[in-house]
Design a protein around this motif. Sequence first.
Motif, PDB file in Angstrom:
ATOM      1  N   ARG A   1      70.260 -65.360  10.649  1.00 13.04           N
ATOM      2  CA  ARG A   1      69.964 -65.567   9.238  1.00 13.04           C
ATOM      3  C   ARG A   1      68.462 -65.559   9.000  1.00 13.04           C
ATOM      4  O   ARG A   1      67.960 -65.025   8.010  1.00 13.04           O
ATOM      5  N   LEU A   2      67.697 -66.177   9.928  1.00 12.63           N
ATOM      6  CA  LEU A   2      66.247 -66.164   9.808  1.00 12.63           C
ATOM      7  C   LEU A   2      65.708 -64.747   9.866  1.00 12.63           C
ATOM      8  O   LEU A   2      64.787 -64.392   9.142  1.00 12.63           O
ATOM      9  N   LEU A   3      66.272 -63.918  10.731  1.00 12.23           N
ATOM     10  CA  LEU A   3      65.851 -62.532  10.822  1.00 12.23           C
ATOM     11  C   LEU A   3      66.057 -61.817   9.505  1.00 12.23           C
ATOM     12  O   LEU A   3      65.182 -61.106   9.018  1.00 12.23           O
ATOM     13  N   GLY A   4      67.200 -62.028   8.892  1.00 17.04           N
ATOM     14  CA  GLY A   4      67.461 -61.385   7.612  1.00 17.04           C
ATOM     15  C   GLY A   4      66.489 -61.825   6.541  1.00 17.04           C
ATOM     16  O   GLY A   4      66.023 -61.022   5.737  1.00 17.04           O
ATOM     17  N   THR A   5      66.146 -63.114   6.528  1.00 24.12           N
ATOM     18  CA  THR A   5      65.197 -63.620   5.542  1.00 24.12           C
ATOM     19  C   THR A   5      63.817 -63.035   5.760  1.00 24.12           C
ATOM     20  O   THR A   5      63.145 -62.596   4.831  1.00 24.12           O
ATOM     21  N   ALA A   6      63.387 -62.998   7.018  1.00 25.39           N
ATOM     22  CA  ALA A   6      62.064 -62.459   7.320  1.00 25.39           C
ATOM     23  C   ALA A   6      61.991 -60.983   6.988  1.00 25.39           C
ATOM     24  O   ALA A   6      60.989 -60.491   6.478  1.00 25.39           O
ATOM     25  N   ALA A   7      63.062 -60.252   7.275  1.00 26.27           N
ATOM     26  CA  ALA A   7      63.058 -58.814   7.019  1.00 26.27           C
ATOM     27  C   ALA A   7      62.881 -58.527   5.545  1.00 26.27           C
ATOM     28  O   ALA A   7      62.213 -57.574   5.158  1.00 26.27           O
TER      29      ALA A   7
ATOM     30  N   ALA B   1      65.299 -54.055  10.732  1.00 26.31           N
ATOM     31  CA  ALA B   1      66.205 -54.506   9.679  1.00 26.31           C
ATOM     32  C   ALA B   1      65.813 -53.894   8.345  1.00 26.31           C
ATOM     33  O   ALA B   1      66.668 -53.417   7.579  1.00 26.31           O
ATOM     34  N   ASP B   2      64.527 -53.885   8.035  1.00 27.32           N
ATOM     35  CA  ASP B   2      64.053 -53.253   6.800  1.00 27.32           C
ATOM     36  C   ASP B   2      64.261 -51.748   6.837  1.00 27.32           C
ATOM     37  O   ASP B   2      64.626 -51.138   5.832  1.00 27.32           O
ATOM     38  N   TYR B   3      63.995 -51.159   7.994  1.00 29.25           N
ATOM     39  CA  TYR B   3      64.125 -49.703   8.100  1.00 29.25           C
ATOM     40  C   TYR B   3      65.577 -49.266   7.888  1.00 29.25           C
ATOM     41  O   TYR B   3      65.842 -48.276   7.195  1.00 29.25           O
ATOM     42  N   THR B   4      66.511 -49.985   8.453  1.00 30.53           N
ATOM     43  CA  THR B   4      67.913 -49.611   8.277  1.00 30.53           C
ATOM     44  C   THR B   4      68.379 -49.842   6.846  1.00 30.53           C
ATOM     45  O   THR B   4      69.230 -49.107   6.346  1.00 30.53           O
ATOM     46  N   ASP B   5      67.812 -50.834   6.170  1.00 33.09           N
ATOM     47  CA  ASP B   5      68.124 -51.014   4.752  1.00 33.09           C
ATOM     48  C   ASP B   5      67.628 -49.825   3.934  1.00 33.09           C
ATOM     49  O   ASP B   5      68.300 -49.365   3.006  1.00 33.09           O
TER      50      ASP B   5
END
Length: 270
Positions: A26-32, A140-144
Amino acid sequence: MPSNGYPNSTARNSASTDDGSVSRRRLLGTAATAVVTGAGLSAASGSAAAEPDEIMEIDFRDGVPDVTDAPQNEAEVVFKIHGYTSSSASVERAATFRDTARAVGYDGAVTAVTWDDSGLPSSAMQRARDTGDPFAVWLADYTDANPSTTIRLLGHSMGGIVQLETLAAIDGAFTVATADSIGSFAASDAPCGDGAFFDAIRASAGTVHNYYSTNDGVARLGSGPADCGGWFGDGTTPDNYDDVDVSDSVSNHSAYRAETGCVSAIVDNY
C-alpha cells in the motif's frame, strides 16, 4: 508465455489488500502516485515516444526520474540494469545488448537503468539494494501510464541485486513479465526457499531466469545454478524461476550481452 499461473504479458496493477494493516504494497502505491504528477498525460499523448532504436535512460543517481524518460506506448520494453563501475557506460551497455538482440531477431525497445555504483564494492552493493524501492515506485507509475506495455527487467552483475530488490519492493502490487539476470552478483541462495527473494520472485514476476556461466569468475548466483543445498535449505526455488546455463557461449563476466548464444536464450524466453 504464461507460466505456473503468473502473467507474463502486460504488467498489471493490483489493488488487493489482505488485511487492515499498512502494508509495504500500500505504501508503494501511495508513493508511486506522488512521484510523478504530469507524466501520465505526456505518455498518453505519445509526446515522448522514442525513435525505434534509441536507447533512453532512466537515471536514479539524483532521485526518481520522470516516467517520460523511458519509451512510451511501446509493445514491450527491456529495462537493462548495469553492474558495478558501469554507471557511466550504462547506455553503451544497453546498446550492446540491443544490438545483439537485433542480430537474433528481437525488435523490442531497450532502456538503460542507471544507479549509483560509485565507491567500494560494499557501498555499491548497498546502493544496489537501495535502488530497488525507487525503481519499483517508478515502475508503478510507468505501468499506469503505459498499461499495454510488457515490462522486462535484465540485470547484469550487481544489477542482478537491483533486479531482485525491485521485485521485493513491488511485493506483488503488480507483476513484470520477466525479471532476468546475467552474471548476477546476488547471493547464490537468493532464489531458494530459505533465501531472501523466494516470495518476491513468486509474487512480482511472470518468470525469472538466472542466465549463468561456469566460466564467470566474478559472479555469485551468476556462476552456476541457485545453490539451495545448505544445511538448513529445503532445496527448492519458485515454480516461476529457472536457471539457464549459457556457459558454452559466455567465456567471462563481461561477455553475456554481446554473445548471440546467450542473448538468443534470453529472447527465446520472452
